[in-house]
Every structure is written in structure tokens, then in C-alpha cells.
Design a protein around this motif. Structure first.
Motif, short mmCIF file in Angstrom:
data_model
loop_
_atom_site.label_atom_id
_atom_site.label_comp_id
_atom_site.label_asym_id
_atom_site.label_seq_id
_atom_site.Cartn_x
_atom_site.Cartn_y
_atom_site.Cartn_z
N THR A 1 0.84 -1.27 0.06
CA THR A 1 -0.12 0.13 -0.14
C THR A 1 0.92 1.33 0.11
O THR A 1 0.42 2.25 -0.71
CB THR A 1 -0.82 -0.01 1.20
OG1 THR A 1 -1.65 -1.06 1.26
CG2 THR A 1 -1.76 1.17 1.14
N GLY A 2 2.03 1.38 0.97
CA GLY A 2 2.73 2.48 0.88
C GLY A 2 3.54 2.52 -0.21
O GLY A 2 3.81 3.72 -0.81
N LEU A 3 3.99 1.54 -0.96
CA LEU A 3 4.62 1.66 -2.34
C LEU A 3 3.45 2.11 -3.47
O LEU A 3 3.97 3.06 -4.32
CB LEU A 3 5.22 0.43 -2.75
CG LEU A 3 6.51 -0.07 -1.97
CD1 LEU A 3 7.05 -1.64 -2.56
CD2 LEU A 3 7.53 0.63 -2.38
N LEU A 4 2.36 1.73 -3.54
CA LEU A 4 1.39 2.19 -4.37
C LEU A 4 1.15 3.64 -4.16
O LEU A 4 1.01 4.41 -5.12
CB LEU A 4 0.13 1.54 -4.17
CG LEU A 4 0.14 0.10 -4.91
CD1 LEU A 4 -1.30 -0.57 -4.38
CD2 LEU A 4 0.34 0.05 -6.46
N ILE A 5 1.08 4.10 -2.95
CA ILE A 5 0.48 5.56 -2.73
C ILE A 5 2.03 6.52 -3.25
O ILE A 5 1.79 7.42 -3.76
CB ILE A 5 0.68 5.70 -1.25
CG1 ILE A 5 -0.93 5.25 -0.78
CG2 ILE A 5 0.54 7.30 -0.71
CD1 ILE A 5 -1.01 5.12 0.66
N LEU A 6 3.06 5.77 -3.01
CA LEU A 6 4.46 6.65 -3.45
C LEU A 6 4.33 6.75 -4.88
O LEU A 6 4.83 7.81 -5.37
CB LEU A 6 5.64 5.99 -2.89
CG LEU A 6 6.83 6.45 -3.29
CD1 LEU A 6 7.06 7.87 -2.63
CD2 LEU A 6 8.24 5.72 -2.61
N ALA A 7 4.13 5.66 -5.58
CA ALA A 7 4.05 5.60 -7.05
C ALA A 7 2.86 6.79 -7.54
O ALA A 7 3.20 7.34 -8.52
CB ALA A 7 3.83 4.31 -7.55
N ILE A 8 1.76 6.72 -6.91
CA ILE A 8 0.88 7.60 -7.55
C ILE A 8 1.36 9.17 -7.20
O ILE A 8 1.12 9.76 -7.92
CB ILE A 8 -0.36 7.26 -6.68
CG1 ILE A 8 -1.07 6.15 -7.01
CG2 ILE A 8 -1.74 8.50 -6.81
CD1 ILE A 8 -2.46 5.21 -6.29
N LEU A 9 1.94 9.29 -5.78
CA LEU A 9 2.25 10.56 -5.65
C LEU A 9 3.49 10.94 -6.75
O LEU A 9 3.53 12.35 -7.28
CB LEU A 9 2.77 10.77 -4.25
CG LEU A 9 1.94 10.69 -3.20
CD1 LEU A 9 2.62 10.63 -1.78
CD2 LEU A 9 0.89 11.80 -3.56
N LEU A 10 4.24 9.94 -7.08
CA LEU A 10 5.37 10.53 -8.06
C LEU A 10 4.84 10.83 -9.42
O LEU A 10 5.35 11.67 -10.15
CB LEU A 10 6.54 9.34 -8.27
CG LEU A 10 7.16 9.11 -6.90
CD1 LEU A 10 8.06 7.78 -7.15
CD2 LEU A 10 8.29 10.48 -6.90
N LEU A 11 3.61 9.88 -9.84
CA LEU A 11 3.20 10.33 -11.03
C LEU A 11 2.43 11.59 -11.13
O LEU A 11 2.43 12.43 -12.16
CB LEU A 11 1.93 9.23 -11.49
CG LEU A 11 2.60 7.67 -11.89
CD1 LEU A 11 1.45 6.81 -11.99
CD2 LEU A 11 3.21 7.67 -12.96
N ILE A 12 1.52 11.75 -9.94
CA ILE A 12 1.23 13.04 -9.87
C ILE A 12 2.04 14.48 -9.96
O ILE A 12 1.77 15.37 -10.56
CB ILE A 12 0.04 13.22 -8.54
CG1 ILE A 12 -0.96 12.32 -8.84
CG2 ILE A 12 -0.07 14.80 -8.32
CD1 ILE A 12 -1.66 12.10 -7.36
N SER A 13 3.07 14.17 -9.08
CA SER A 13 4.15 15.06 -9.33
C SER A 13 4.80 15.43 -10.80
O SER A 13 5.05 16.50 -11.20
CB SER A 13 5.07 14.90 -8.35
OG SER A 13 6.27 15.69 -8.37
N ALA A 14 4.99 14.18 -11.50
CA ALA A 14 5.58 14.47 -12.87
C ALA A 14 4.47 15.05 -13.53
O ALA A 14 4.88 16.01 -14.55
CB ALA A 14 6.05 13.07 -13.37
N ALA A 15 3.32 14.70 -13.66
CA ALA A 15 2.28 15.48 -14.35
C ALA A 15 2.30 16.96 -14.03
O ALA A 15 2.01 17.65 -15.01
CB ALA A 15 0.80 14.83 -14.16
N ASP A 16 2.22 17.24 -12.73
CA ASP A 16 2.17 18.81 -12.51
C ASP A 16 3.32 19.40 -13.07
O ASP A 16 3.13 20.42 -13.35
CB ASP A 16 2.01 18.74 -11.03
CG ASP A 16 1.89 20.05 -10.44
OD1 ASP A 16 0.75 20.75 -11.09
OD2 ASP A 16 2.78 20.77 -9.40
#
Length: 97
Positions: free
Chosen positions: A9-24
Motif C-alpha cells: 500500500t505504501g509503495l502504491l501511494i508513493l508511485a501515485i504521488l510520483l506520477l502526480i508530481s511528474a504530471a504537475d
């Protein structure tokens, strides 16, 4: 088992945050590029004396403003351009000057 689930779960959350950051970051870069292009176009237009032809639909907005019907003018502007309320209000107020 519980710690494995938490780790995943922690890794999934981290991956999602990284994707959001890159898109931003990409969106901000695109916005800066567009702003630079718009400034260049404005400079070229001013230098050459070119003006964008006025759309006849804006005459109705100007007529509404002349009658003191600012809210109707904003509604008409939104219908014409598809812009949001804030953008339409700003544009109509600019036309009032």
C-alpha cells in the motif's frame, strides 16, 4: 502478512504521488511555454500593427454592456467562448474600459 500489505500500500501511494508530481511538472512547463509564445505573438502583433479581426458576436456583448447589463454580457461571453466564469468576468470587464 499485515506488514506486507502495508508495504505494498505504501509503495502504491508513493508511485501515485510520483506520477502526480511528474504530471504537475509537465503541466507547469507547458503553461510557461504557452505564456512565452503568447508574449511573442503580442510583440509581433504590436510591431507589425496587426489586430485580430473583431468577431461580430462581440457586438452583442458590447450592446449589453452599453445597456448596463453586465451579468447578461458575461453569460453571452461564456456561451460564445466556452470560458469559465472568472475568465468571462475578467474579459467583459476589460471590454468595459
Amino acid at each position: 502478512m499485515n506488514t506486507t500489505l502495508m508495504s505494498v500500500t505504501g509503495l502504491l501511494i508513493l508511485a501515485i504521488l510520483l506520477l502526480i508530481s511528474a504530471a504537475d511538472r509537465r503541466a507547469k512547463l507547458q503553461n510557461r511555454r504557452i505564456a512565452r509564445l503568447e508574449r511573442k505573438i503580442e510583440l509581433l502583433s504590436a510591431h507589425t500593427g496587426l489586430q485580430e479581426p473583431e468577431d461580430p458576436a462581440y457586438a452583442e456583448i458590447d450592446e449589453l454592456l452599453g445597456q448596463g447589463k453586465k451579468i447578461q454580457a458575461i453569460k453571452q461571453y461564456r456561451e460564445l467562448t466556452g470560458s469559465d466564469l472568472v475568465e468571462a468576468k475578467t474579459a467583459v470587464e476589460r471590454r468595459m474600459r
